[in-house]
Design a protein around this motif. Structure first.
Motif, PDB file in Angstrom:
ATOM      1  N   HIS A   1       0.839  -1.193   0.000  1.00  0.00           N
ATOM      2  CA  HIS A   1       0.000   0.000   0.000  1.00  0.00           C
ATOM      3  C   HIS A   1       0.871   1.238   0.000  1.00  0.00           C
ATOM      4  O   HIS A   1       2.004   1.232   0.469  1.00  0.00           O
ATOM      5  CB  HIS A   1      -0.922   0.006   1.226  1.00  0.00           C
ATOM      6  N   ASP A   2       0.337   2.318  -0.588  1.00  0.00           N
ATOM      7  CA  ASP A   2       1.062   3.579  -0.573  1.00  0.00           C
ATOM      8  C   ASP A   2       0.662   4.361   0.676  1.00  0.00           C
ATOM      9  O   ASP A   2      -0.363   4.089   1.301  1.00  0.00           O
ATOM     10  CB  ASP A   2       0.775   4.381  -1.845  1.00  0.00           C
ATOM     11  N   PRO A   3       1.473   5.343   1.063  1.00  0.00           N
ATOM     12  CA  PRO A   3       1.209   6.095   2.296  1.00  0.00           C
ATOM     13  C   PRO A   3      -0.158   6.755   2.340  1.00  0.00           C
ATOM     14  O   PRO A   3      -0.807   6.780   3.395  1.00  0.00           O
ATOM     15  CB  PRO A   3       2.334   7.134   2.312  1.00  0.00           C
ATOM     16  N   SER A   4      -0.634   7.289   1.214  1.00  0.00           N
ATOM     17  CA  SER A   4      -1.934   7.967   1.215  1.00  0.00           C
ATOM     18  C   SER A   4      -3.061   6.984   1.490  1.00  0.00           C
ATOM     19  O   SER A   4      -4.008   7.293   2.226  1.00  0.00           O
ATOM     20  CB  SER A   4      -2.171   8.680  -0.125  1.00  0.00           C
ATOM     21  N   ALA A   5      -2.983   5.783   0.901  1.00  0.00           N
ATOM     22  CA  ALA A   5      -4.003   4.761   1.149  1.00  0.00           C
ATOM     23  C   ALA A   5      -3.955   4.298   2.599  1.00  0.00           C
ATOM     24  O   ALA A   5      -4.990   4.088   3.235  1.00  0.00           O
ATOM     25  CB  ALA A   5      -3.803   3.575   0.207  1.00  0.00           C
ATOM     26  N   ARG A   6      -2.742   4.157   3.141  1.00  0.00           N
ATOM     27  CA  ARG A   6      -2.599   3.744   4.536  1.00  0.00           C
ATOM     28  C   ARG A   6      -3.200   4.785   5.479  1.00  0.00           C
ATOM     29  O   ARG A   6      -3.936   4.451   6.411  1.00  0.00           O
ATOM     30  CB  ARG A   6      -1.126   3.553   4.865  1.00  0.00           C
ATOM     31  N   ASP A   7      -2.899   6.069   5.228  1.00  0.00           N
ATOM     32  CA  ASP A   7      -3.411   7.137   6.094  1.00  0.00           C
ATOM     33  C   ASP A   7      -4.929   7.211   6.041  1.00  0.00           C
ATOM     34  O   ASP A   7      -5.592   7.408   7.070  1.00  0.00           O
ATOM     35  CB  ASP A   7      -2.802   8.480   5.692  1.00  0.00           C
ATOM     36  N   ALA A   8      -5.500   7.052   4.847  1.00  0.00           N
ATOM     37  CA  ALA A   8      -6.959   7.083   4.703  1.00  0.00           C
ATOM     38  C   ALA A   8      -7.590   5.906   5.441  1.00  0.00           C
ATOM     39  O   ALA A   8      -8.634   6.057   6.085  1.00  0.00           O
ATOM     40  CB  ALA A   8      -7.341   7.055   3.224  1.00  0.00           C
ATOM     41  N   ALA A   9      -6.947   4.733   5.345  1.00  0.00           N
ATOM     42  CA  ALA A   9      -7.476   3.550   6.012  1.00  0.00           C
ATOM     43  C   ALA A   9      -7.436   3.716   7.526  1.00  0.00           C
ATOM     44  O   ALA A   9      -8.394   3.379   8.223  1.00  0.00           O
ATOM     45  CB  ALA A   9      -6.678   2.314   5.596  1.00  0.00           C
ATOM     46  N   ILE A  10      -6.341   4.254   8.036  1.00  0.00           N
ATOM     47  CA  ILE A  10      -6.210   4.460   9.483  1.00  0.00           C
ATOM     48  C   ILE A  10      -7.250   5.454   9.974  1.00  0.00           C
ATOM     49  O   ILE A  10      -7.876   5.266  11.026  1.00  0.00           O
ATOM     50  CB  ILE A  10      -4.784   4.942   9.828  1.00  0.00           C
ATOM     51  N   GLU A  11      -7.444   6.520   9.201  1.00  0.00           N
ATOM     52  CA  GLU A  11      -8.409   7.552   9.586  1.00  0.00           C
ATOM     53  C   GLU A  11      -9.819   6.985   9.681  1.00  0.00           C
ATOM     54  O   GLU A  11     -10.592   7.346  10.567  1.00  0.00           O
ATOM     55  CB  GLU A  11      -8.374   8.695   8.577  1.00  0.00           C
ATOM     56  N   ALA A  12     -10.162   6.104   8.755  1.00  0.00           N
ATOM     57  CA  ALA A  12     -11.539   5.617   8.670  1.00  0.00           C
ATOM     58  C   ALA A  12     -11.792   4.342   9.458  1.00  0.00           C
ATOM     59  O   ALA A  12     -12.950   3.973   9.663  1.00  0.00           O
ATOM     60  CB  ALA A  12     -11.907   5.369   7.205  1.00  0.00           C
ATOM     61  N   ALA A  13     -10.737   3.673   9.929  1.00  0.00           N
ATOM     62  CA  ALA A  13     -10.899   2.337  10.518  1.00  0.00           C
ATOM     63  C   ALA A  13     -11.455   2.351  11.927  1.00  0.00           C
ATOM     64  O   ALA A  13     -11.885   1.313  12.430  1.00  0.00           O
ATOM     65  CB  ALA A  13      -9.568   1.596  10.505  1.00  0.00           C
TER      66      ALA A  13
END
Length: 230
Positions: free
Chosen positions: A95-107
Motif C-alpha cells: 500500500h502507498d502512504p496515502s491509502a494507509r493514512d486514509a485507512a487508518i483515519e476511517a478504521a
C-alpha cells in the motif's frame, strides 16, 4: 483441547474432551451470507445446553439486528494511529502512504477494518467522501466521480467496504462538527448507510444506483447543505 471446523463458514467448535460444555467461535461473523445468518439465528434462539457462541466481528452493523439483540457485546480497546501504522507496515499487503493514512483515519481503531480498506484500495474513495462532506455537490460531478472510482462492476466485498468507509467518515464528521444542525444530518445519513450495509448482502443492487444513493446521502449531510441562517 483441539478445534475442528463446524458447519458454518469461519466457525470452529471446541471439542468437549474435558467437560460437558462447548464453545463455537465464528470469525469473522460479519462475512456470513443470509442463509448462514438465518441458520445461526435459529441456534441462538434455542441454544443447545452447555453451548456458547462467540461471534467475532469488526463491523457489527453487518450482523442481522435479530442476531445482535440476542448477543452480549464485549468490546476490546481500539488501536491508536501509531499501533495501526506499525501493524499495517508489518503486514504483507502492499500500500502507498496515502491509502494507509486514509485507512487508518476511517478504521476507527480496527486493524481488520483498516486492512480491508487498503485491500480494496479506497484511498481515492476516501478523498471524494471527505470532499463531498465538506463542499457538497451542486451538480452531479462529485457523485459521478465517486461512482467511477468505486467501479461500475464493483463486487459485493468492495461495495461493503465502501459502505463501511462512508459510515466511519460520517460518524467521525458528526463527532467533530460544531453545528448541531449538521450533526443531526450526519446522524441521519449514518443511519441510512447502516441500513444500506445491512441490506446489501441479501439484495441485488444496481451498482450505479447504489453508489448514487451513497453519494446523495453524503451530499445531504454535507456542511454545504446547512442553511445560511445557521
Amino acid at each position: 483441547h483441539s478445534f475442528q471446523p463446524a458447519s458454518s463458514h469461519g466457525a470452529f467448535a471446541r471439542l468437549t474432551t474435558l467437560g460437558s460444555r462447548r464453545a463455537i467461535i465464528i470469525s469473522p461473523a460479519d462475512d456470513m451470507e443470509a442463509s448462514a445468518s438465518n441458520a445461526l439465528l435459529k441456534s441462538l434462539e434455542e441454544p443447545p445446553q452447555g453451548t456458547f457462541f462467540m461471534l467475532v466481528t469488526h463491523r457489527p452493523s453487518r450482523l442481522l439486528p435479530t442476531i445482535r439483540s440476542r448477543c452480549r457485546v464485549l468490546r476490546f480497546p481500539v488501536l491508536n494511529r501509531e499501533q495501526l501504522s506499525t501493524m499495517l507496515a508489518a503486514s504483507d499487503t502492499a500500500h502507498d502512504p496515502s491509502a494507509r493514512d486514509a485507512a487508518i483515519e476511517a478504521a476507527g481503531g480496527s486493524f481488520g477494518a483498516a486492512l480491508g480498506f487498503i485491500e480494496q484500495d479506497l484511498g481515492s474513495v476516501a478523498s471524494l467522501v471527505r470532499a463531498i462532506l465538506t463542499e457538497g455537490d451542486t451538480g452531479l460531478s462529485a457523485r459521478s466521480e465517486l461512482s467511477r472510482v468505486i467501479g461500475a462492476r464493483a463486487d459485493r466485498a468492495r461495495l461493503q467496504a465502501v459502505l463501511d468507509l462512508a459510515q466511519a467518515m460520517v460518524a467521525d464528521a458528526a463527532k467533530t462538527t460544531q453545528s448541531a444542525y449538521q450533526r443531526g444530518k450526519l446522524i441521519d445519513a449514518h443511519q441510512e448507510l447502516v441500513k444500506l450495509a445491512a441490506q446489501a448482502p441479501s439484495y441485488n443492487f444496481d451498482t450505479g444506483l447504489l453508489t448514487l444513493e451513497i453519494g446523495t446521502l453524503l451530499v445531504n449531510a454535507s456542511a454545504a447543505s446547512e442553511p445560511a441562517h445557521g
